[in-house]
Design a protein around this motif. Sequence first.
Motif, PDB file in Angstrom:
ATOM      1  N   HIS A 185       0.827  -1.208   0.000  1.00  0.00           N
ATOM      2  CA  HIS A 185       0.000   0.000   0.000  1.00  0.00           C
ATOM      3  C   HIS A 185       0.862   1.259   0.000  1.00  0.00           C
ATOM      4  O   HIS A 185       0.588   2.219  -0.719  1.00  0.00           O
ATOM      5  CB  HIS A 185      -0.918  -0.012   1.225  1.00  0.00           C
ATOM      6  CG  HIS A 185      -2.010  -1.031   1.130  1.00  0.00           C
ATOM      7  ND1 HIS A 185      -2.654  -1.537   2.224  1.00  0.00           N
ATOM      8  CD2 HIS A 185      -2.555  -1.647   0.062  1.00  0.00           C
ATOM      9  CE1 HIS A 185      -3.555  -2.418   1.824  1.00  0.00           C
ATOM     10  NE2 HIS A 185      -3.510  -2.494   0.523  1.00  0.00           N
ATOM     11  N   GLN A 188       2.265   1.904  -3.377  1.00  0.00           N
ATOM     12  CA  GLN A 188       1.255   2.368  -4.327  1.00  0.00           C
ATOM     13  C   GLN A 188       0.977   3.860  -4.159  1.00  0.00           C
ATOM     14  O   GLN A 188       0.747   4.568  -5.146  1.00  0.00           O
ATOM     15  CB  GLN A 188      -0.048   1.579  -4.135  1.00  0.00           C
ATOM     16  CG  GLN A 188       0.073   0.102  -4.462  1.00  0.00           C
ATOM     17  CD  GLN A 188       0.491  -0.123  -5.908  1.00  0.00           C
ATOM     18  OE1 GLN A 188      -0.082   0.443  -6.822  1.00  0.00           O
ATOM     19  NE2 GLN A 188       1.501  -0.955  -6.105  1.00  0.00           N
ATOM     20  N   TYR A 189       0.979   4.353  -2.924  1.00  0.00           N
ATOM     21  CA  TYR A 189       0.797   5.794  -2.709  1.00  0.00           C
ATOM     22  C   TYR A 189       1.903   6.589  -3.395  1.00  0.00           C
ATOM     23  O   TYR A 189       1.675   7.691  -3.888  1.00  0.00           O
ATOM     24  CB  TYR A 189       0.773   6.116  -1.216  1.00  0.00           C
ATOM     25  CG  TYR A 189      -0.573   5.896  -0.563  1.00  0.00           C
ATOM     26  CD1 TYR A 189      -1.626   6.774  -0.783  1.00  0.00           C
ATOM     27  CD2 TYR A 189      -0.801   4.809   0.272  1.00  0.00           C
ATOM     28  CE1 TYR A 189      -2.860   6.581  -0.203  1.00  0.00           C
ATOM     29  CE2 TYR A 189      -2.039   4.601   0.867  1.00  0.00           C
ATOM     30  CZ  TYR A 189      -3.067   5.490   0.626  1.00  0.00           C
ATOM     31  OH  TYR A 189      -4.283   5.296   1.202  1.00  0.00           O
ATOM     32  N   LEU A 192       1.165   7.738  -7.063  1.00  0.00           N
ATOM     33  CA  LEU A 192       0.015   8.582  -7.374  1.00  0.00           C
ATOM     34  C   LEU A 192       0.380   9.783  -8.249  1.00  0.00           C
ATOM     35  O   LEU A 192      -0.407  10.184  -9.110  1.00  0.00           O
ATOM     36  CB  LEU A 192      -0.652   9.062  -6.082  1.00  0.00           C
ATOM     37  CG  LEU A 192      -1.522   8.027  -5.365  1.00  0.00           C
ATOM     38  CD1 LEU A 192      -2.053   8.579  -4.053  1.00  0.00           C
ATOM     39  CD2 LEU A 192      -2.676   7.585  -6.261  1.00  0.00           C
ATOM     40  N   ARG A 216       3.072  13.640   3.177  1.00  0.00           N
ATOM     41  CA  ARG A 216       2.216  12.467   3.323  1.00  0.00           C
ATOM     42  C   ARG A 216       0.890  12.704   2.600  1.00  0.00           C
ATOM     43  O   ARG A 216       0.334  13.806   2.658  1.00  0.00           O
ATOM     44  CB  ARG A 216       1.951  12.148   4.801  1.00  0.00           C
ATOM     45  CG  ARG A 216       3.198  11.760   5.577  1.00  0.00           C
ATOM     46  CD  ARG A 216       2.873  11.577   7.055  1.00  0.00           C
ATOM     47  NE  ARG A 216       2.027  10.416   7.252  1.00  0.00           N
ATOM     48  CZ  ARG A 216       2.494   9.184   7.448  1.00  0.00           C
ATOM     49  NH1 ARG A 216       3.798   8.968   7.473  1.00  0.00           N
ATOM     50  NH2 ARG A 216       1.665   8.174   7.642  1.00  0.00           N
ATOM     51  N   PHE A 217       0.411  11.674   1.926  1.00  0.00           N
ATOM     52  CA  PHE A 217      -0.833  11.786   1.187  1.00  0.00           C
ATOM     53  C   PHE A 217      -2.001  12.107   2.116  1.00  0.00           C
ATOM     54  O   PHE A 217      -2.122  11.541   3.202  1.00  0.00           O
ATOM     55  CB  PHE A 217      -1.120  10.475   0.453  1.00  0.00           C
ATOM     56  CG  PHE A 217      -2.487  10.413  -0.171  1.00  0.00           C
ATOM     57  CD1 PHE A 217      -2.712  10.959  -1.425  1.00  0.00           C
ATOM     58  CD2 PHE A 217      -3.553   9.841   0.508  1.00  0.00           C
ATOM     59  CE1 PHE A 217      -3.964  10.908  -2.015  1.00  0.00           C
ATOM     60  CE2 PHE A 217      -4.820   9.781  -0.064  1.00  0.00           C
ATOM     61  CZ  PHE A 217      -5.022  10.318  -1.319  1.00  0.00           C
ATOM     62  N   TYR A 249      -4.803   1.652   5.131  1.00  0.00           N
ATOM     63  CA  TYR A 249      -4.681   2.986   5.714  1.00  0.00           C
ATOM     64  C   TYR A 249      -6.035   3.655   5.926  1.00  0.00           C
ATOM     65  O   TYR A 249      -6.089   4.797   6.364  1.00  0.00           O
ATOM     66  CB  TYR A 249      -3.794   3.863   4.820  1.00  0.00           C
ATOM     67  CG  TYR A 249      -2.351   3.416   4.804  1.00  0.00           C
ATOM     68  CD1 TYR A 249      -1.456   3.823   5.785  1.00  0.00           C
ATOM     69  CD2 TYR A 249      -1.885   2.557   3.817  1.00  0.00           C
ATOM     70  CE1 TYR A 249      -0.140   3.412   5.781  1.00  0.00           C
ATOM     71  CE2 TYR A 249      -0.567   2.126   3.799  1.00  0.00           C
ATOM     72  CZ  TYR A 249       0.298   2.558   4.784  1.00  0.00           C
ATOM     73  OH  TYR A 249       1.603   2.130   4.777  1.00  0.00           O
ATOM     74  N   GLU A 274      -9.166  11.868   3.985  1.00  0.00           N
ATOM     75  CA  GLU A 274      -8.775  11.258   5.268  1.00  0.00           C
ATOM     76  C   GLU A 274      -9.973  10.881   6.119  1.00  0.00           C
ATOM     77  O   GLU A 274      -9.947   9.908   6.865  1.00  0.00           O
ATOM     78  CB  GLU A 274      -7.837  12.198   6.039  1.00  0.00           C
ATOM     79  CG  GLU A 274      -8.471  13.465   6.606  1.00  0.00           C
ATOM     80  CD  GLU A 274      -8.693  14.569   5.595  1.00  0.00           C
ATOM     81  OE1 GLU A 274      -8.948  15.706   6.031  1.00  0.00           O
ATOM     82  OE2 GLU A 274      -8.607  14.320   4.374  1.00  0.00           O
TER      83      GLU A 274
END
Length: 307
Positions: A185, A188-189, A192, A216-217, A249, A274
């Motif tokens: 995961h 993968q972020y 983006l 941070r995403f 997440y 979020e």
Amino acid sequence: MNPNWDEDVDSDALLTPIASDEEDGEHKKKFPEFNQFIDIQKKIKLEVGMKFSNHKVFREAVQQYGIENGIDFLWVKSESKRITIKCKKGCGWRMHASHNEAENSFQIKTWTNIEHKDCGWSNKNTKASAKWLSLKYQDQIRDHKGKWENEPFINQVARDHKIFVSRFQVYRANKIAMEKLQGSHAAQYGLLWNYCEAVRLYNPGSTMKMKVEDNRFQRLYVCLDALKKGLKFCRPIIHLDGCFLKAGYGGQLLVAVGRDGNDNIFPIAYAAVEAELKDSWQWFLDLLLKDIEADRPPGYLGHLPKL
């Protein structure tokens, strides 16, 4: 006992017996070659002189051989050029392999007490690691979507290999297998930004907005150009909703959909945020209104209340 017994047994020299094949007038023994893609899927068969493409393939093969035959061994020497292993119980079972410079392969040179007669079956084999379990049972883990329960997993391993593994091992095996199948995961972020650029490149006019805090995403907004253009054929009403994201997440998925002439759902835009907060909804709707404003039908925005 000869004090240099280990050194004598672990010789890199290989006595080559005469075989029927002839090459250039000289008799040569043809040793079997281990196929890392085919042989690893079957019950492992090893013999002195067998060749491997490299030391990593040999390690993988001998690890599986030990598990299949109830032999828990120690890595006496583990190098890229030489590997020596011996039975943990000290019964005399020992194998030595080293690099064959002439053929650029890794080869078993010596092997003592091949039958392993003096030791019982080791049902707590340290070579049955979580990584090995994840590879061996990858298909079953995928079928259970990474949520194969501990007890059935443990029982299956015991039936197949007559060894006991812990709950933590099967838990880790589930996680490792799913990361390999789906990708990490976190990794993968990191893709983006590339994904956003690819959409802009191959679908010009699309809106891709990402919000990052402290590297941070936090949020991602997506509205494809084809959906913007198709909106003019939809009824003048927009449905908004949100749902939980159940990945590692968490987070929330916000969506905006319309209704086309056949009363079917027509996706307009979506965002991963979020949490479902007033601030995240405000951010999502501000971007949504900017996207649909240019191509909206007359009176379309009049139906949207102000936040």
